[in-house]
Design a protein around this motif. Structure first.
Motif, PDB file in Angstrom:
ATOM      1  N   ASP A   1     108.236  93.232  63.056  1.00 23.23           N
ATOM      2  CA  ASP A   1     108.060  91.960  62.353  1.00 23.23           C
ATOM      3  C   ASP A   1     106.646  91.912  61.783  1.00 23.23           C
ATOM      4  O   ASP A   1     105.673  91.820  62.527  1.00 23.23           O
ATOM      5  N   ILE A   2     106.538  92.009  60.461  1.00 22.82           N
ATOM      6  CA  ILE A   2     105.245  92.001  59.774  1.00 22.82           C
ATOM      7  C   ILE A   2     105.130  90.709  58.978  1.00 22.82           C
ATOM      8  O   ILE A   2     106.009  90.386  58.180  1.00 22.82           O
ATOM      9  N   ASN A   3     104.035  89.972  59.203  1.00 20.53           N
ATOM     10  CA  ASN A   3     103.856  88.677  58.544  1.00 20.53           C
ATOM     11  C   ASN A   3     102.469  88.594  57.905  1.00 20.53           C
ATOM     12  O   ASN A   3     101.457  88.768  58.583  1.00 20.53           O
ATOM     13  N   GLY A   4     102.448  88.330  56.603  1.00 19.93           N
ATOM     14  CA  GLY A   4     101.190  88.105  55.885  1.00 19.93           C
ATOM     15  C   GLY A   4     100.201  89.240  55.995  1.00 19.93           C
ATOM     16  O   GLY A   4      98.982  89.009  56.042  1.00 19.93           O
ATOM     17  N   LEU A   5     100.685  90.481  56.005  1.00 22.51           N
ATOM     18  CA  LEU A   5      99.793  91.637  56.182  1.00 22.51           C
ATOM     19  C   LEU A   5      98.994  91.901  54.913  1.00 22.51           C
ATOM     20  O   LEU A   5      99.552  92.001  53.818  1.00 22.51           O
TER      21      LEU A   5
ATOM     22  N   VAL B   1      96.821  96.093  49.994  1.00 21.08           N
ATOM     23  CA  VAL B   1      98.047  95.449  50.475  1.00 21.08           C
ATOM     24  C   VAL B   1      97.776  93.955  50.529  1.00 21.08           C
ATOM     25  O   VAL B   1      96.726  93.531  51.028  1.00 21.08           O
ATOM     26  N   ASP B   2      98.696  93.164  50.006  1.00 21.36           N
ATOM     27  CA  ASP B   2      98.434  91.726  49.900  1.00 21.36           C
ATOM     28  C   ASP B   2      99.665  90.909  50.303  1.00 21.36           C
ATOM     29  O   ASP B   2     100.698  90.952  49.639  1.00 21.36           O
ATOM     30  N   ASP B   3      99.535  90.205  51.431  1.00 21.12           N
ATOM     31  CA  ASP B   3     100.548  89.235  51.871  1.00 21.12           C
ATOM     32  C   ASP B   3     101.950  89.845  51.958  1.00 21.12           C
ATOM     33  O   ASP B   3     102.895  89.362  51.343  1.00 21.12           O
ATOM     34  N   VAL B   4     102.080  90.895  52.751  1.00 18.47           N
ATOM     35  CA  VAL B   4     103.364  91.586  52.905  1.00 18.47           C
ATOM     36  C   VAL B   4     104.119  91.059  54.122  1.00 18.47           C
ATOM     37  O   VAL B   4     103.556  90.935  55.209  1.00 18.47           O
ATOM     38  N   ASP B   5     105.381  90.743  53.934  1.00 19.39           N
ATOM     39  CA  ASP B   5     106.288  90.356  55.021  1.00 19.39           C
ATOM     40  C   ASP B   5     107.432  91.368  55.075  1.00 19.39           C
ATOM     41  O   ASP B   5     108.068  91.644  54.054  1.00 19.39           O
TER      42      ASP B   5
ATOM     43  N   GLY C   1      96.489  89.628  59.177  1.00 18.41           N
ATOM     44  CA  GLY C   1      97.899  89.298  59.293  1.00 18.41           C
ATOM     45  C   GLY C   1      98.407  89.640  60.677  1.00 18.41           C
ATOM     46  O   GLY C   1      97.629  89.782  61.627  1.00 18.41           O
ATOM     47  N   ASN C   2      99.711  89.784  60.801  1.00 27.43           N
ATOM     48  CA  ASN C   2     100.325  90.080  62.097  1.00 27.43           C
ATOM     49  C   ASN C   2     101.348  91.197  61.975  1.00 27.43           C
ATOM     50  O   ASN C   2     102.132  91.235  61.014  1.00 27.43           O
ATOM     51  N   ILE C   3     101.328  92.108  62.945  1.00 30.73           N
ATOM     52  CA  ILE C   3     102.348  93.145  63.074  1.00 30.73           C
ATOM     53  C   ILE C   3     102.854  93.092  64.512  1.00 30.73           C
ATOM     54  O   ILE C   3     102.102  93.355  65.451  1.00 30.73           O
ATOM     55  N   PHE C   4     104.123  92.735  64.672  1.00 29.36           N
ATOM     56  CA  PHE C   4     104.731  92.689  66.000  1.00 29.36           C
ATOM     57  C   PHE C   4     105.754  93.816  66.123  1.00 29.36           C
ATOM     58  O   PHE C   4     106.588  94.004  65.235  1.00 29.36           O
ATOM     59  N   PHE C   5     105.661  94.544  67.224  1.00 28.95           N
ATOM     60  CA  PHE C   5     106.607  95.621  67.507  1.00 28.95           C
ATOM     61  C   PHE C   5     107.192  95.376  68.894  1.00 28.95           C
ATOM     62  O   PHE C   5     106.456  95.336  69.875  1.00 28.95           O
TER      63      PHE C   5
ATOM     64  N   GLY D   1     108.020  92.696  70.072  1.00 29.75           N
ATOM     65  CA  GLY D   1     107.418  91.486  70.605  1.00 29.75           C
ATOM     66  C   GLY D   1     105.928  91.556  70.867  1.00 29.75           C
ATOM     67  O   GLY D   1     105.288  90.522  71.102  1.00 29.75           O
ATOM     68  N   ASP D   2     105.320  92.750  70.842  1.00 32.75           N
ATOM     69  CA  ASP D   2     103.890  92.899  71.096  1.00 32.75           C
ATOM     70  C   ASP D   2     103.107  92.874  69.782  1.00 32.75           C
ATOM     71  O   ASP D   2     103.525  93.483  68.791  1.00 32.75           O
ATOM     72  N   SER D   3     101.965  92.196  69.780  1.00 35.20           N
ATOM     73  CA  SER D   3     101.099  92.156  68.610  1.00 35.20           C
ATOM     74  C   SER D   3     100.259  93.420  68.566  1.00 35.20           C
ATOM     75  O   SER D   3      99.372  93.623  69.390  1.00 35.20           O
ATOM     76  N   LEU D   4     100.517  94.289  67.595  1.00 34.42           N
ATOM     77  CA  LEU D   4      99.827  95.571  67.524  1.00 34.42           C
ATOM     78  C   LEU D   4      98.367  95.421  67.106  1.00 34.42           C
ATOM     79  O   LEU D   4      97.515  96.218  67.507  1.00 34.42           O
ATOM     80  N   LEU D   5      98.052  94.421  66.306  1.00 33.22           N
ATOM     81  CA  LEU D   5      96.699  94.277  65.783  1.00 33.22           C
ATOM     82  C   LEU D   5      95.759  93.594  66.770  1.00 33.22           C
ATOM     83  O   LEU D   5      94.535  93.686  66.613  1.00 33.22           O
ATOM     84  N   ASN D   6      96.316  92.925  67.766  1.00 30.21           N
ATOM     85  CA  ASN D   6      95.474  92.195  68.713  1.00 30.21           C
ATOM     86  C   ASN D   6      95.146  92.973  69.977  1.00 30.21           C
ATOM     87  O   ASN D   6      94.393  92.500  70.817  1.00 30.21           O
TER      88      ASN D   6
END
Length: 311
Positions: free
Chosen positions: A5-9, A23-27, A64-68, A70-75
């Motif tokens: 789940d990628i949001n606003g990347l 890359v601009d605002d990718v979902d 932005g956020n990248i969830f794999f 359920g885990d946030s990969l960027l955090n």
């Protein structure tokens, strides 16, 4: 279950002339067992998107956020990501097998280097042989140096390295680039076989025909943005964005006649326009296209285009 789940990347690269909006605002949203294809012209941000997922960007600022699963990969810390995800659950097949392999080590030494990095204490020889077998290569290849292998064999070795620790998700960046058509077919059949075994892919390519065989969902990327995202069937049979239509019309057909092509060049990503980034090349542009395009829902995804609003 949402697998990826990628949001606003967004990805920005610093430069002497200002930030490059790669890359601009990718979902993007992917269900378990599905695969995504990303298509578009060169320098539109496809590789930066893939590298941001596996956190291997060099100098890029990711937001932005990248969830794999359920885990946030960027955090998470790089150490935690390396221990839990990189190459174990998420792997990458890099563009250009010749550049991905070290010319001064044998293939076997390069496999062992991967296992040393992750403190693997099992039967390393069998694990390597299993990975090689999955790409139809035998143990004799392990003794060779990269320059002793053909382009197709090198590409399969790179794929085997990505599969070594049995990941669930593989980012394949142009896996058939610079290969002849027979080897391309072998690589495509290999990816299809791995998909049947439960592996998911993010396949980056210029070849829309390849995506039709592997991906359930397709994102069309232009100027750093996903301008259209949806099911493979919807993208091919009923494309919404003029850029998507232009790409499909540029594919040669057996009906005869020259294929169409999209005139002009993509916009500079140094100073990304707020208006529709395809405006200067779009044959269907209207006055409203000078405004920032909306992200409008379609049956299976979304499209950034004012024209779709009036349909």
């Amino acid at each position: 279950m949402v697998f990826l789940d990628i949001n606003g990347l967004s990805v920005r690269y610093p430069s002497s002339s200002g930030p490059v909006y790669a890359v601009d605002d990718v979902d993007l949203h992917l269900e378990d067992g599905e695969s995504i294809g990303i298509a578009g012209e060169s320098a539109c941000g496809k590789s930066s998107l893939g590298l941001s997922i596996i956190r291997m960007l060099s100098g890029g600022n990711v937001q932005g956020n990248i969830f794999f699963e359920g885990d946030s990969l960027l955090n998470m810390s790089n150490s935690e990501f390396n221990t839990k995800y990189r190459w174990k659950k998420i792997a990458m097949i890099f563009q250009g097998a010749m550049n991905a392999l070290d010319p001064v080590f044998t293939i076997n030494e390069q496999f062992l280097e991967i296992l040393k990095q992750y403190d693997f204490d099992g039967n390393s020889n069998q694990l390597i042989l299993d990975a090689m077998s999955s790409v139809s290569l035998d143990e004799h290849v392990l003794k060779k140096y990269p320059h002793e292998l053909s382009g197709g064999m090198k590409q399969r070795v790179v794929i085997a390295m990505a599969l070594l620790l049995k990941p669930k998700f593989v980012i394949a960046d142009e896996p058939t680039t610079a290969l002849d058509v027979l080897i391309q077919a072998q690589i495509i059949n290999l990816l299809k076989a791995l998909k049947k075994e439960g592996m998911s892919f993010l396949l980056i390519t210029h070849d829309l025909a390849v995506l039709s065989e592997i991906a359930e969902k397709i994102g069309i990327m232009y100027g750093g943005q996903i301008v259209e995202f949806g099911s493979s069937e919807e993208i091919y049979k009923n494309p919404k964005h003029p850029y998507t239509k232009g790409l499909l019309e540029s594919i040669p057909t057996l009906k005869g006649g020259p294929p169409k092509y999209i005139k002009g060049n993509p916009p500079s990503l140094l100073d990304a326009p707020t208006k529709c980034r395809f405006l200067e090349r779009c044959p269907l542009a209207i006055e409203k296209c000078k405004e920032p395009p909306p992200k409008l829902k379609t049956k299976t995804g979304y499209v950034r285009c004012w024209l779709y609003e009036s349909e």
